[in-house]
Design an enzyme around this catalytic site. Structure first.
Site, PDB file in Angstrom:
ATOM      1  N   HIS A   1      27.008  51.818  43.382  1.00 58.61           N
ATOM      2  CA  HIS A   1      27.651  50.556  43.746  1.00 58.61           C
ATOM      3  C   HIS A   1      29.096  50.524  43.242  1.00 58.61           C
ATOM      4  CE1 HIS A   1      23.517  48.559  44.145  1.00 58.61           C
ATOM      5  NE2 HIS A   1      23.996  48.880  45.314  1.00 58.61           N
TER       6      HIS A   1
ATOM      7  N   CYS B   1      31.691  38.321  63.775  1.00 53.45           N
ATOM      8  CA  CYS B   1      32.249  38.053  62.447  1.00 53.45           C
ATOM      9  C   CYS B   1      31.552  38.844  61.340  1.00 53.45           C
ATOM     10  CB  CYS B   1      32.217  36.554  62.127  1.00 53.45           C
ATOM     11  SG  CYS B   1      30.560  35.890  62.007  1.00 53.45           S
TER      12      CYS B   1
HETATM   13  C1  PEP Z   1      26.631  37.980  59.263  1.00 48.14           C
HETATM   14  O1  PEP Z   1      25.438  37.834  59.028  1.00 48.14           O
HETATM   15  O2  PEP Z   1      27.087  38.909  59.974  1.00 48.14           O
HETATM   16  C2  PEP Z   1      27.614  37.043  58.684  1.00 48.14           C
HETATM   17  C3  PEP Z   1      28.890  37.079  59.011  1.00 48.14           C
HETATM   18  O3  PEP Z   1      27.174  36.147  57.764  1.00 48.14           O
HETATM   19  P1  PEP Z   1      26.867  36.504  56.216  1.00 48.14           P
HETATM   20  O4  PEP Z   1      27.312  37.914  55.984  1.00 48.14           O
HETATM   21  O5  PEP Z   1      27.576  35.492  55.429  1.00 48.14           O
HETATM   22  O6  PEP Z   1      25.378  36.359  56.181  1.00 48.14           O
END
Ligand code: PEP
Ligand code: MG
Length: 574
Positions: A191, A505
Protein backbone atom coordinates in the site's frame (compact mmCIF):
# COMPACT_ATOMS: atom_id res chain seq x y z
CA UNK A 1 32.86 6.30 2.03
CA UNK A 2 33.69 5.79 -1.68
CA UNK A 3 30.99 5.65 -4.36
CA UNK A 4 28.75 2.62 -3.94
CA UNK A 5 25.65 1.44 -5.79
CA UNK A 6 22.82 -0.33 -3.98
CA UNK A 7 20.06 -1.97 -5.90
CA UNK A 8 16.48 -2.38 -4.84
CA UNK A 9 13.13 -2.49 -6.54
CA UNK A 10 11.61 0.48 -8.31
CA UNK A 11 8.40 1.31 -6.45
CA UNK A 12 7.62 4.94 -7.32
CA UNK A 13 9.28 6.85 -10.13
CA UNK A 14 11.21 10.08 -9.71
CA UNK A 15 14.83 10.96 -8.99
CA UNK A 16 16.08 12.68 -5.84
CA UNK A 17 19.42 13.92 -4.52
CA UNK A 18 19.82 14.57 -0.82
CA UNK A 19 21.46 13.62 2.44
CA UNK A 20 20.51 10.41 4.15
CA UNK A 21 18.54 10.20 7.36
CA UNK A 22 18.79 6.63 8.64
CA UNK A 23 16.07 5.35 10.89
CA UNK A 24 17.00 1.99 12.33
CA UNK A 25 14.26 -0.53 12.98
CA UNK A 26 13.27 -0.72 16.60
CA UNK A 27 10.82 -3.56 16.78
CA UNK A 28 13.33 -6.24 15.85
CA UNK A 29 16.05 -5.77 18.42
CA UNK A 30 14.06 -6.94 21.44
CA UNK A 31 15.87 -9.28 23.81
CA UNK A 32 14.21 -12.33 25.36
CA UNK A 33 12.97 -11.14 28.76
CA UNK A 34 11.00 -13.13 31.31
CA UNK A 35 8.79 -11.69 33.99
CA UNK A 36 7.76 -12.80 37.48
CA UNK A 37 4.19 -14.10 38.02
CA UNK A 38 3.21 -10.95 39.92
CA UNK A 39 4.23 -8.81 36.94
CA UNK A 40 1.84 -10.53 34.53
CA UNK A 41 -1.12 -8.21 35.12
CA UNK A 42 1.03 -5.09 34.74
CA UNK A 43 2.52 -6.34 31.44
CA UNK A 44 -0.95 -7.19 30.13
CA UNK A 45 -2.09 -3.70 31.02
CA UNK A 46 0.93 -2.19 29.24
CA UNK A 47 0.17 -3.96 25.99
CA UNK A 48 -3.57 -3.19 26.20
CA UNK A 49 -2.83 0.46 26.87
CA UNK A 50 -0.45 0.45 23.91
CA UNK A 51 -3.24 -0.88 21.67
CA UNK A 52 -5.52 1.94 22.87
CA UNK A 53 -2.79 4.52 22.29
CA UNK A 54 -2.16 3.32 18.75
CA UNK A 55 -5.88 3.27 17.99
CA UNK A 56 -6.20 6.89 19.14
CA UNK A 57 -3.01 7.86 17.27
CA UNK A 58 -4.45 6.49 14.05
CA UNK A 59 -7.76 8.28 14.61
CA UNK A 60 -5.91 11.56 15.12
CA UNK A 61 -3.83 10.97 12.00
CA UNK A 62 -6.98 10.23 10.03
CA UNK A 63 -8.46 13.56 11.09
CA UNK A 64 -5.31 15.44 10.16
CA UNK A 65 -5.47 14.19 6.58
CA UNK A 66 -7.66 15.92 4.10
CA UNK A 67 -8.53 15.94 0.45
CA UNK A 68 -7.59 13.04 -1.76
CA UNK A 69 -5.06 11.94 0.84
CA UNK A 70 -7.81 11.38 3.37
CA UNK A 71 -9.32 8.81 1.09
CA UNK A 72 -6.14 7.07 0.08
CA UNK A 73 -4.34 7.02 3.40
CA UNK A 74 -7.64 6.55 5.22
CA UNK A 75 -8.08 3.19 3.52
CA UNK A 76 -4.66 2.05 4.76
CA UNK A 77 -5.38 3.31 8.24
CA UNK A 78 -8.64 1.39 8.21
CA UNK A 79 -6.75 -1.77 7.31
CA UNK A 80 -4.27 -1.17 10.12
CA UNK A 81 -7.13 -0.55 12.53
CA UNK A 82 -8.59 -3.90 11.48
CA UNK A 83 -5.28 -5.66 12.09
CA UNK A 84 -5.00 -3.97 15.46
CA UNK A 85 -8.46 -5.16 16.42
CA UNK A 86 -7.88 -8.70 15.17
CA UNK A 87 -8.49 -10.80 18.31
CA UNK A 88 -5.81 -13.31 17.27
CA UNK A 89 -3.08 -10.71 17.49
CA UNK A 90 -3.88 -9.61 21.01
CA UNK A 91 -4.99 -13.01 22.32
CA UNK A 92 -1.68 -14.48 21.10
CA UNK A 93 0.29 -11.79 22.89
CA UNK A 94 -1.81 -12.16 26.04
CA UNK A 95 -1.15 -15.91 26.09
CA UNK A 96 2.59 -15.38 25.66
CA UNK A 97 2.64 -12.99 28.60
CA UNK A 98 0.31 -15.05 30.82
CA UNK A 99 1.56 -18.57 30.05
CA UNK A 100 5.05 -17.99 28.64
CA UNK A 101 5.81 -15.21 31.19
CA UNK A 102 7.43 -13.08 28.55
CA UNK A 103 7.67 -9.32 28.76
CA UNK A 104 5.15 -7.44 26.63
CA UNK A 105 7.95 -6.39 24.25
CA UNK A 106 9.20 -9.89 23.70
CA UNK A 107 5.69 -11.31 23.40
CA UNK A 108 5.01 -8.72 20.72
CA UNK A 109 8.09 -9.79 18.83
CA UNK A 110 7.29 -13.52 19.14
CA UNK A 111 3.76 -12.96 17.91
CA UNK A 112 5.12 -10.94 14.97
CA UNK A 113 7.49 -13.77 14.08
CA UNK A 114 4.69 -16.33 14.25
CA UNK A 115 2.55 -14.30 11.86
CA UNK A 116 5.55 -13.67 9.59
CA UNK A 117 6.21 -17.43 9.37
CA UNK A 118 2.65 -17.97 8.14
CA UNK A 119 3.01 -15.21 5.56
CA UNK A 120 6.37 -16.50 4.35
CA UNK A 121 4.72 -19.80 3.42
CA UNK A 122 2.25 -18.10 1.09
CA UNK A 123 2.89 -18.61 -2.63
CA UNK A 124 1.28 -15.43 -3.85
CA UNK A 125 3.79 -12.55 -3.86
CA UNK A 126 1.13 -9.95 -3.27
CA UNK A 127 -0.35 -11.69 -0.24
CA UNK A 128 3.13 -12.37 1.10
CA UNK A 129 3.86 -8.66 0.94
CA UNK A 130 1.00 -7.98 3.36
CA UNK A 131 3.43 -8.78 6.18
CA UNK A 132 4.53 -5.16 5.71
CA UNK A 133 1.20 -4.01 7.11
CA UNK A 134 1.57 -6.31 10.12
CA UNK A 135 5.08 -4.95 10.72
CA UNK A 136 3.84 -1.39 10.60
CA UNK A 137 1.17 -2.10 13.20
CA UNK A 138 3.67 -4.00 15.39
CA UNK A 139 6.15 -1.11 15.04
CA UNK A 140 3.53 1.35 16.24
CA UNK A 141 2.63 -0.90 19.18
CA UNK A 142 6.28 -1.21 20.15
CA UNK A 143 6.72 2.55 20.05
CA UNK A 144 3.59 2.98 22.15
CA UNK A 145 4.90 0.52 24.76
CA UNK A 146 7.77 2.90 25.23
CA UNK A 147 5.59 6.00 24.98
CA UNK A 148 7.47 7.14 21.93
CA UNK A 149 5.82 9.01 19.09
CA UNK A 150 5.58 6.36 16.36
CA UNK A 151 5.34 8.86 13.55
CA UNK A 152 8.55 9.46 11.69
CA UNK A 153 10.05 12.87 11.79
CA UNK A 154 11.41 13.87 8.43
CA UNK A 155 13.54 16.84 7.52
CA UNK A 156 13.04 18.80 4.32
CA UNK A 157 15.65 17.93 1.70
CA UNK A 158 16.54 14.56 3.20
CA UNK A 159 16.14 11.03 1.91
CA UNK A 160 14.85 8.63 4.49
CA UNK A 161 16.44 5.18 4.81
CA UNK A 162 14.53 2.71 6.94
CA UNK A 163 13.47 -0.93 7.16
CA UNK A 164 9.87 -0.39 6.21
CA UNK A 165 7.38 2.41 6.06
CA UNK A 166 3.66 2.76 6.59
CA UNK A 167 1.42 4.71 4.21
CA UNK A 168 0.48 7.11 7.00
CA UNK A 169 4.16 7.88 7.70
CA UNK A 170 4.78 8.32 4.02
CA UNK A 171 2.06 10.92 3.68
CA UNK A 172 3.43 12.84 6.62
CA UNK A 173 7.03 12.71 5.40
CA UNK A 174 6.04 14.12 2.05
CA UNK A 175 4.24 16.98 3.76
CA UNK A 176 7.45 17.65 5.73
CA UNK A 177 9.47 18.00 2.52
CA UNK A 178 11.30 14.66 2.51
CA UNK A 179 12.55 14.03 -1.05
CA UNK A 180 12.54 10.27 -1.28
CA UNK A 181 12.45 7.04 0.69
CA UNK A 182 14.54 3.86 0.59
CA UNK A 183 13.46 0.78 2.48
CA UNK A 184 15.47 -2.36 3.14
CA UNK A 185 12.31 -4.46 3.09
CA UNK A 186 8.92 -3.94 1.54
CA UNK A 187 7.41 -4.72 -1.81
CA UNK A 188 6.41 -2.77 -4.91
CA UNK A 189 2.87 -4.06 -4.36
CA UNK A 190 2.52 -2.65 -0.85
CA UNK A 191 0.00 0.00 0.00
CA UNK A 192 2.89 2.34 0.72
CA UNK A 193 4.20 1.85 -2.81
CA UNK A 194 0.77 2.55 -4.28
CA UNK A 195 0.53 5.72 -2.21
CA UNK A 196 4.07 6.87 -3.04
CA UNK A 197 3.20 6.64 -6.73
CA UNK A 198 0.18 8.81 -6.26
CA UNK A 199 2.14 11.31 -4.14
CA UNK A 200 4.95 11.42 -6.75
CA UNK A 201 7.45 10.60 -3.99
CA UNK A 202 10.42 8.53 -5.27
CA UNK A 203 10.55 5.19 -3.47
CA UNK A 204 12.97 2.27 -3.74
CA UNK A 205 12.05 -0.84 -1.74
CA UNK A 206 13.89 -4.08 -1.01
CA UNK A 207 17.32 -2.40 -0.97
CA UNK A 208 18.45 -5.06 1.50
CA UNK A 209 21.91 -3.63 2.19
CA UNK A 210 20.72 -0.05 2.72
CA UNK A 211 20.71 -0.11 6.51
CA UNK A 212 24.23 -1.55 6.70
CA UNK A 213 25.78 0.66 4.03
CA UNK A 214 24.16 4.04 4.50
CA UNK A 215 25.01 6.35 7.40
CA UNK A 216 23.28 9.52 8.54
CA UNK A 217 24.44 12.44 6.40
CA UNK A 218 25.72 10.39 3.42
CA UNK A 219 24.86 11.95 0.09
CA UNK A 220 22.50 9.78 -1.96
CA UNK A 221 20.91 9.75 -5.39
CA UNK A 222 17.77 7.66 -5.52
CA UNK A 223 16.18 6.69 -8.82
CA UNK A 224 12.68 5.40 -8.26
CA UNK A 225 12.40 4.30 -11.88
CA UNK A 226 15.37 1.91 -11.95
CA UNK A 227 15.49 0.98 -8.25
CA UNK A 228 19.13 2.11 -8.02
CA UNK A 229 20.58 4.12 -5.16
CA UNK A 230 24.02 5.70 -5.48
CA UNK A 231 25.96 6.50 -2.31
CA UNK A 232 28.44 9.37 -2.56
CA UNK A 233 27.67 9.92 -6.26
CA UNK A 234 30.41 10.96 -8.68
CA UNK A 235 30.15 13.63 -11.38
CA UNK A 236 28.55 11.28 -13.91
CA UNK A 237 25.90 10.19 -11.38
CA UNK A 238 25.07 13.80 -10.65
CA UNK A 239 24.78 14.55 -14.37
CA UNK A 240 22.41 11.58 -14.80
CA UNK A 241 20.31 12.76 -11.91
CA UNK A 242 20.12 16.30 -13.28
CA UNK A 243 19.15 14.97 -16.71
CA UNK A 244 16.38 12.82 -15.21
CA UNK A 245 14.93 15.66 -13.15
CA UNK A 246 15.17 18.04 -16.11
CA UNK A 247 13.18 15.54 -18.20
CA UNK A 248 10.55 15.22 -15.51
CA UNK A 249 10.29 19.01 -15.22
CA UNK A 250 10.03 19.37 -18.97
CA UNK A 251 7.15 16.90 -18.98
CA UNK A 252 5.41 18.82 -16.18
CA UNK A 253 5.94 22.12 -18.03
CA UNK A 254 4.47 20.62 -21.17
CA UNK A 255 1.49 19.50 -19.14
CA UNK A 256 1.17 22.93 -17.53
CA UNK A 257 0.89 24.51 -20.97
CA UNK A 258 -2.36 22.62 -21.30
CA UNK A 259 -3.92 24.52 -18.39
CA UNK A 260 -5.62 26.96 -20.71
CA UNK A 261 -6.06 24.65 -23.68
CA UNK A 262 -9.37 23.05 -24.52
CA UNK A 263 -9.92 19.33 -23.92
CA UNK A 264 -10.50 18.86 -27.67
CA UNK A 265 -9.84 15.78 -29.79
CA UNK A 266 -7.72 15.89 -32.97
CA UNK A 267 -10.91 15.99 -35.02
CA UNK A 268 -12.23 18.97 -33.09
CA UNK A 269 -14.71 17.49 -30.59
CA UNK A 270 -14.74 19.03 -27.10
CA UNK A 271 -14.78 16.60 -24.19
CA UNK A 272 -16.07 17.94 -20.92
CA UNK A 273 -13.58 17.42 -18.08
CA UNK A 274 -15.11 17.80 -14.65
CA UNK A 275 -13.25 17.55 -11.35
CA UNK A 276 -13.87 15.15 -8.49
CA UNK A 277 -13.38 17.08 -5.27
CA UNK A 278 -13.51 16.45 -1.57
CA UNK A 279 -11.77 19.47 -0.14
CA UNK A 280 -11.23 23.19 -0.68
CA UNK A 281 -7.77 22.44 -2.07
CA UNK A 282 -9.30 20.18 -4.70
CA UNK A 283 -11.80 22.88 -5.63
CA UNK A 284 -9.07 25.53 -6.00
CA UNK A 285 -6.96 23.17 -8.13
CA UNK A 286 -9.94 22.23 -10.28
CA UNK A 287 -10.63 25.89 -10.91
CA UNK A 288 -7.00 26.67 -11.76
CA UNK A 289 -6.74 23.78 -14.22
CA UNK A 290 -9.79 24.88 -16.15
CA UNK A 291 -12.13 22.08 -15.15
CA UNK A 292 -15.62 22.50 -16.60
CA UNK A 293 -16.95 22.37 -13.06
CA UNK A 294 -17.09 19.94 -10.16
CA UNK A 295 -18.55 16.69 -11.44
CA UNK A 296 -18.51 14.93 -8.09
CA UNK A 297 -18.30 16.55 -4.67
CA UNK A 298 -18.14 13.72 -2.15
CA UNK A 299 -19.99 15.05 0.90
CA UNK A 300 -19.26 12.02 3.07
CA UNK A 301 -15.90 13.46 4.08
CA UNK A 302 -17.76 16.18 5.88
CA UNK A 303 -19.36 13.45 7.97
CA UNK A 304 -16.49 10.96 8.18
CA UNK A 305 -14.00 13.52 9.47
CA UNK A 306 -16.42 14.66 12.16
CA UNK A 307 -17.56 12.98 15.31
CA UNK A 308 -21.06 14.33 14.93
CA UNK A 309 -23.52 14.76 12.11
CA UNK A 310 -23.02 18.26 10.68
CA UNK A 311 -26.17 20.39 11.00
CA UNK A 312 -27.84 22.24 8.13
CA UNK A 313 -25.94 25.49 8.72
CA UNK A 314 -22.55 23.74 8.78
CA UNK A 315 -23.34 21.84 5.61
CA UNK A 316 -24.74 24.92 3.90
CA UNK A 317 -21.54 26.90 4.52
CA UNK A 318 -19.34 24.15 3.13
CA UNK A 319 -21.47 23.68 0.00
CA UNK A 320 -21.78 27.44 -0.50
CA UNK A 321 -17.99 27.82 -0.33
CA UNK A 322 -17.48 25.12 -2.96
CA UNK A 323 -19.99 26.91 -5.20
CA UNK A 324 -18.27 30.26 -4.62
CA UNK A 325 -14.86 28.64 -5.28
CA UNK A 326 -15.96 27.57 -8.74
CA UNK A 327 -17.09 31.11 -9.70
CA UNK A 328 -20.12 30.28 -11.75
CA UNK A 329 -19.05 26.87 -13.05
CA UNK A 330 -21.45 24.03 -12.26
CA UNK A 331 -20.94 22.16 -8.96
CA UNK A 332 -22.33 18.64 -8.61
CA UNK A 333 -22.92 17.80 -4.96
CA UNK A 334 -23.42 14.15 -4.18
CA UNK A 335 -25.70 13.26 -1.29
CA UNK A 336 -24.21 11.27 1.54
CA UNK A 337 -22.54 7.98 0.63
CA UNK A 338 -21.40 6.55 3.96
CA UNK A 339 -21.54 2.87 4.70
CA UNK A 340 -19.59 -0.11 3.40
CA UNK A 341 -15.89 0.78 3.34
CA UNK A 342 -16.61 4.40 4.23
CA UNK A 343 -17.08 3.90 7.94
CA UNK A 344 -17.68 7.09 9.88
CA UNK A 345 -17.33 8.32 13.41
CA UNK A 346 -20.83 9.77 13.57
CA UNK A 347 -22.40 6.36 14.09
CA UNK A 348 -24.56 6.74 10.98
CA UNK A 349 -23.26 3.69 9.16
CA UNK A 350 -24.28 0.44 10.76
CA UNK A 351 -21.49 -1.46 12.42
CA UNK A 352 -21.11 -5.18 11.94
CA UNK A 353 -23.23 -5.57 8.84
CA UNK A 354 -22.60 -9.09 7.56
CA UNK A 355 -22.15 -7.80 4.01
CA UNK A 356 -21.48 -4.07 4.26
CA UNK A 357 -20.86 -3.45 0.56
CA UNK A 358 -24.34 -4.87 -0.03
CA UNK A 359 -25.75 -3.16 3.01
CA UNK A 360 -27.21 0.13 4.10
CA UNK A 361 -25.05 2.60 2.21
CA UNK A 362 -25.58 5.63 0.00
CA UNK A 363 -29.16 6.50 -0.88
CA UNK A 364 -30.44 3.46 1.06
CA UNK A 365 -29.09 4.95 4.27
CA UNK A 366 -30.36 8.43 3.34
CA UNK A 367 -33.88 7.15 2.65
CA UNK A 368 -33.91 5.15 5.87
CA UNK A 369 -33.11 8.41 7.72
CA UNK A 370 -35.38 10.90 5.89
CA UNK A 371 -34.62 13.73 8.34
CA UNK A 372 -30.94 13.41 7.50
CA UNK A 373 -31.54 13.56 3.75
CA UNK A 374 -34.02 16.40 4.20
CA UNK A 375 -31.39 18.45 6.07
CA UNK A 376 -28.78 17.78 3.42
CA UNK A 377 -31.13 18.66 0.56
CA UNK A 378 -32.11 21.91 2.28
CA UNK A 379 -28.45 22.84 2.75
CA UNK A 380 -27.74 22.20 -0.94
CA UNK A 381 -30.84 24.11 -2.06
CA UNK A 382 -29.70 27.10 0.00
CA UNK A 383 -26.20 26.88 -1.55
CA UNK A 384 -27.81 27.05 -5.00
CA UNK A 385 -28.47 30.74 -4.34
CA UNK A 386 -24.73 31.37 -4.81
CA UNK A 387 -24.12 29.68 -8.15
CA UNK A 388 -25.13 26.73 -10.33
CA UNK A 389 -25.60 23.45 -8.46
CA UNK A 390 -26.67 19.93 -9.38
CA UNK A 391 -27.47 17.09 -6.99
CA UNK A 392 -26.18 13.57 -7.56
CA UNK A 393 -27.59 10.52 -5.75
CA UNK A 394 -25.27 7.58 -4.97
CA UNK A 395 -26.06 3.86 -5.01
CA UNK A 396 -29.37 4.13 -6.88
CA UNK A 397 -30.53 0.60 -7.62
CA UNK A 398 -33.87 1.30 -9.27
CA UNK A 399 -36.77 3.63 -10.01
CA UNK A 400 -38.33 3.81 -6.53
CA UNK A 401 -35.31 5.40 -4.91
CA UNK A 402 -34.89 7.99 -7.62
CA UNK A 403 -38.54 9.02 -7.52
CA UNK A 404 -38.44 9.16 -3.72
CA UNK A 405 -35.44 11.51 -3.72
CA UNK A 406 -37.08 13.67 -6.37
CA UNK A 407 -40.14 14.05 -4.13
CA UNK A 408 -37.96 15.01 -1.21
CA UNK A 409 -36.05 17.54 -3.28
CA UNK A 410 -39.35 19.11 -4.34
CA UNK A 411 -40.35 19.45 -0.67
CA UNK A 412 -36.99 20.96 0.32
CA UNK A 413 -37.16 23.48 -2.54
CA UNK A 414 -40.71 24.46 -1.62
CA UNK A 415 -39.70 24.96 2.01
CA UNK A 416 -36.52 26.97 1.34
CA UNK A 417 -38.37 29.05 -1.27
CA UNK A 418 -41.12 29.74 1.26
CA UNK A 419 -38.54 31.06 3.72
CA UNK A 420 -37.49 33.69 1.20
CA UNK A 421 -33.91 32.40 0.77
CA UNK A 422 -32.20 33.06 -2.53
CA UNK A 423 -32.10 29.79 -4.50
CA UNK A 424 -31.95 28.45 -8.05
CA UNK A 425 -35.24 28.01 -9.84
CA UNK A 426 -34.21 24.60 -11.07
CA UNK A 427 -31.69 22.21 -9.54
CA UNK A 428 -30.85 19.29 -11.84
CA UNK A 429 -31.06 15.93 -10.09
CA UNK A 430 -28.95 13.02 -11.31
CA UNK A 431 -28.31 9.36 -10.49
CA UNK A 432 -25.01 7.64 -9.98
CA UNK A 433 -25.04 4.53 -12.14
CA UNK A 434 -22.93 2.18 -10.07
CA UNK A 435 -25.25 -0.68 -9.23
CA UNK A 436 -25.82 -3.10 -12.14
CA UNK A 437 -29.61 -3.17 -11.58
CA UNK A 438 -29.73 0.60 -12.12
CA UNK A 439 -27.71 0.31 -15.31
CA UNK A 440 -29.97 -2.44 -16.64
CA UNK A 441 -33.27 -0.80 -15.65
CA UNK A 442 -32.25 2.74 -16.53
CA UNK A 443 -35.15 3.25 -18.99
CA UNK A 444 -37.61 2.78 -16.09
CA UNK A 445 -36.38 5.82 -14.18
CA UNK A 446 -34.42 7.97 -16.57
CA UNK A 447 -37.43 10.29 -16.70
CA UNK A 448 -36.62 11.19 -13.07
CA UNK A 449 -32.97 11.97 -13.92
CA UNK A 450 -31.71 15.22 -15.39
CA UNK A 451 -28.23 13.75 -15.80
CA UNK A 452 -26.24 10.60 -15.04
CA UNK A 453 -22.81 9.86 -13.67
CA UNK A 454 -21.35 6.37 -13.96
CA UNK A 455 -19.42 5.29 -10.88
CA UNK A 456 -17.18 2.64 -12.33
CA UNK A 457 -15.41 1.97 -9.02
CA UNK A 458 -18.55 0.43 -7.59
CA UNK A 459 -20.05 -0.71 -10.88
CA UNK A 460 -17.00 -2.95 -11.42
CA UNK A 461 -17.20 -4.34 -7.88
CA UNK A 462 -20.91 -5.15 -8.09
CA UNK A 463 -20.89 -6.36 -11.68
CA UNK A 464 -17.91 -8.68 -11.25
CA UNK A 465 -18.69 -9.61 -7.62
CA UNK A 466 -15.15 -8.47 -6.79
CA UNK A 467 -14.65 -6.39 -3.64
CA UNK A 468 -12.92 -3.14 -4.58
CA UNK A 469 -10.96 -3.22 -1.31
CA UNK A 470 -9.88 -6.83 -1.33
CA UNK A 471 -6.27 -6.89 -2.49
CA UNK A 472 -6.32 -10.67 -2.58
CA UNK A 473 -8.54 -10.59 -5.66
CA UNK A 474 -5.73 -9.10 -7.71
CA UNK A 475 -6.78 -8.70 -11.32
CA UNK A 476 -10.32 -9.96 -10.77
CA UNK A 477 -11.27 -6.41 -9.86
CA UNK A 478 -10.74 -4.69 -13.19
CA UNK A 479 -12.61 -2.32 -15.46
CA UNK A 480 -11.09 -4.21 -18.40
CA UNK A 481 -13.92 -6.74 -18.60
CA UNK A 482 -16.20 -7.18 -21.61
CA UNK A 483 -19.26 -7.10 -19.31
CA UNK A 484 -18.38 -3.62 -18.07
CA UNK A 485 -17.69 -2.29 -21.56
CA UNK A 486 -21.08 -3.50 -22.82
CA UNK A 487 -22.86 -2.03 -19.84
CA UNK A 488 -21.12 1.32 -20.34
CA UNK A 489 -22.09 1.33 -24.00
CA UNK A 490 -25.75 0.57 -23.14
CA UNK A 491 -25.97 3.27 -20.46
CA UNK A 492 -24.44 5.84 -22.83
CA UNK A 493 -26.85 4.82 -25.60
CA UNK A 494 -29.92 5.12 -23.35
CA UNK A 495 -28.75 8.47 -22.02
CA UNK A 496 -28.08 9.81 -25.53
CA UNK A 497 -31.43 8.61 -26.82
CA UNK A 498 -33.21 10.37 -23.96
CA UNK A 499 -31.05 13.50 -24.20
CA UNK A 500 -29.51 13.17 -20.72
CA UNK A 501 -25.86 14.17 -20.22
CA UNK A 502 -23.77 11.29 -18.92
CA UNK A 503 -20.28 11.30 -17.36
CA UNK A 504 -17.96 8.69 -15.90
CA UNK A 505 -16.69 9.68 -12.45
CA UNK A 506 -14.90 6.51 -11.29
CA UNK A 507 -11.09 6.25 -11.14
CA UNK A 508 -11.00 4.94 -14.70
CA UNK A 509 -11.79 8.48 -15.87
CA UNK A 510 -8.60 9.79 -14.25
CA UNK A 511 -6.26 7.31 -15.91
CA UNK A 512 -5.11 8.60 -19.28
CA UNK A 513 -4.48 5.03 -20.41
CA UNK A 514 -8.24 4.45 -20.52
CA UNK A 515 -9.22 7.70 -22.23
CA UNK A 516 -9.41 6.21 -25.77
CA UNK A 517 -11.59 3.37 -24.47
CA UNK A 518 -14.09 5.74 -22.83
CA UNK A 519 -14.25 7.96 -25.91
CA UNK A 520 -14.76 4.92 -28.15
CA UNK A 521 -17.73 3.88 -26.03
CA UNK A 522 -19.37 7.24 -26.67
CA UNK A 523 -18.53 9.15 -23.50
CA UNK A 524 -17.99 12.86 -23.89
CA UNK A 525 -17.84 13.83 -20.19
CA UNK A 526 -15.31 12.61 -17.63
CA UNK A 527 -15.00 13.57 -13.98
CA UNK A 528 -11.64 12.98 -12.30
CA UNK A 529 -9.34 14.09 -9.54
CA UNK A 530 -7.53 17.32 -10.53
CA UNK A 531 -4.17 15.56 -9.98
CA UNK A 532 -4.44 13.81 -13.35
CA UNK A 533 -6.63 16.28 -15.22
CA UNK A 534 -3.83 17.59 -17.42
CA UNK A 535 -2.63 14.10 -18.34
CA UNK A 536 -6.14 13.16 -19.42
CA UNK A 537 -6.50 16.42 -21.33
CA UNK A 538 -3.26 15.62 -23.17
CA UNK A 539 -4.58 12.14 -24.00
CA UNK A 540 -7.85 13.61 -25.35
CA UNK A 541 -5.89 16.01 -27.53
CA UNK A 542 -4.05 13.03 -29.02
CA UNK A 543 -7.23 11.07 -29.85
CA UNK A 544 -9.14 11.06 -33.13
CA UNK A 545 -12.72 10.54 -32.07
CA UNK A 546 -13.98 9.37 -35.46
CA UNK A 547 -11.26 6.70 -35.58
CA UNK A 548 -12.04 5.57 -32.03
CA UNK A 549 -15.79 5.41 -32.62
CA UNK A 550 -15.18 3.32 -35.75
CA UNK A 551 -13.03 1.00 -33.64
CA UNK A 552 -15.68 0.57 -30.93
CA UNK A 553 -17.14 -2.67 -32.40
CA UNK A 554 -13.69 -4.26 -32.28
CA UNK A 555 -13.33 -3.16 -28.65
CA UNK A 556 -16.70 -4.65 -27.78
CA UNK A 557 -15.76 -7.93 -29.47
CA UNK A 558 -12.70 -8.37 -27.20
CA UNK A 559 -13.18 -11.61 -25.28
CA UNK A 560 -11.08 -10.85 -22.24
CA UNK A 561 -8.72 -8.48 -20.51
CA UNK A 562 -5.84 -9.37 -22.84
CA UNK A 563 -8.00 -8.56 -25.87
CA UNK A 564 -9.01 -5.20 -24.39
CA UNK A 565 -5.38 -4.43 -23.59
CA UNK A 566 -4.40 -5.22 -27.19
CA UNK A 567 -7.07 -2.80 -28.39
CA UNK A 568 -5.77 -0.15 -25.98
CA UNK A 569 -2.18 -0.48 -27.23
CA UNK A 570 -3.36 -0.25 -30.82
CA UNK A 571 -5.32 2.93 -30.05
CA UNK A 572 -2.98 4.76 -27.67
CA UNK A 573 -3.22 8.55 -28.18
CA UNK A 574 -0.79 10.16 -30.63
C1 PEP B 1 -17.62 5.15 -7.95
O1 PEP B 1 -18.13 4.23 -7.32
O2 PEP B 1 -17.09 5.00 -9.08
C2 PEP B 1 -17.58 6.51 -7.37
C3 PEP B 1 -17.15 7.54 -8.06
O3 PEP B 1 -17.97 6.66 -6.08
P1 PEP B 1 -17.06 6.29 -4.80
O4 PEP B 1 -15.70 5.92 -5.31
O5 PEP B 1 -17.09 7.47 -3.93
O6 PEP B 1 -17.81 5.11 -4.25
MG1 MG C 1 -19.40 4.64 -5.63
Amino acid sequence: MPRHVLSGNAAARGSALGRARVRLPHALDVEETHIAPEEVEAELKRIHDAVDTVRTEMQILRKRLHGALAKEVGEFLDLHALLLDDPELLEGIDALIRIGRYSADYALRLQRDRIAAVFEGIDDAYLRSRIDDIDQVIGRLHAALHRREADLQGVAGEILVTDNISPADLAQLQAQGVLGVITAGGSTLSHSAILARSLHLPLVVGAAAALQKVNDGDVLVIDGSSGLVVLEPNAADLRDHHARTANARREQRQLNRLRREPSRTLDGVDIKLWANAESREDVAEAHALGAAGVGLYRTEYLFINNNQIPDEETQFRVYRDVVLGMTGRMVTIRTLDVGADKADNTGLALRNEPNPALGLRGVRLSLSRPALLHTQLRAIVRASGYGPVRILVPMISGAEEMFAVRDMLRTAMREVGGEGSEMAEKIPLGAMIEVPSAALSLPTFISACDFLSIGTNDLVQYLLAADRNNDALGELYTPLHPALLRLLRDVVRTANRRGRPVAVCGEIAGDAMFTPLLLALGLSELSLHPGTLLEVRRAIRGCDLAVLRAAAPALLRARDRAGIERWLSAHAPA
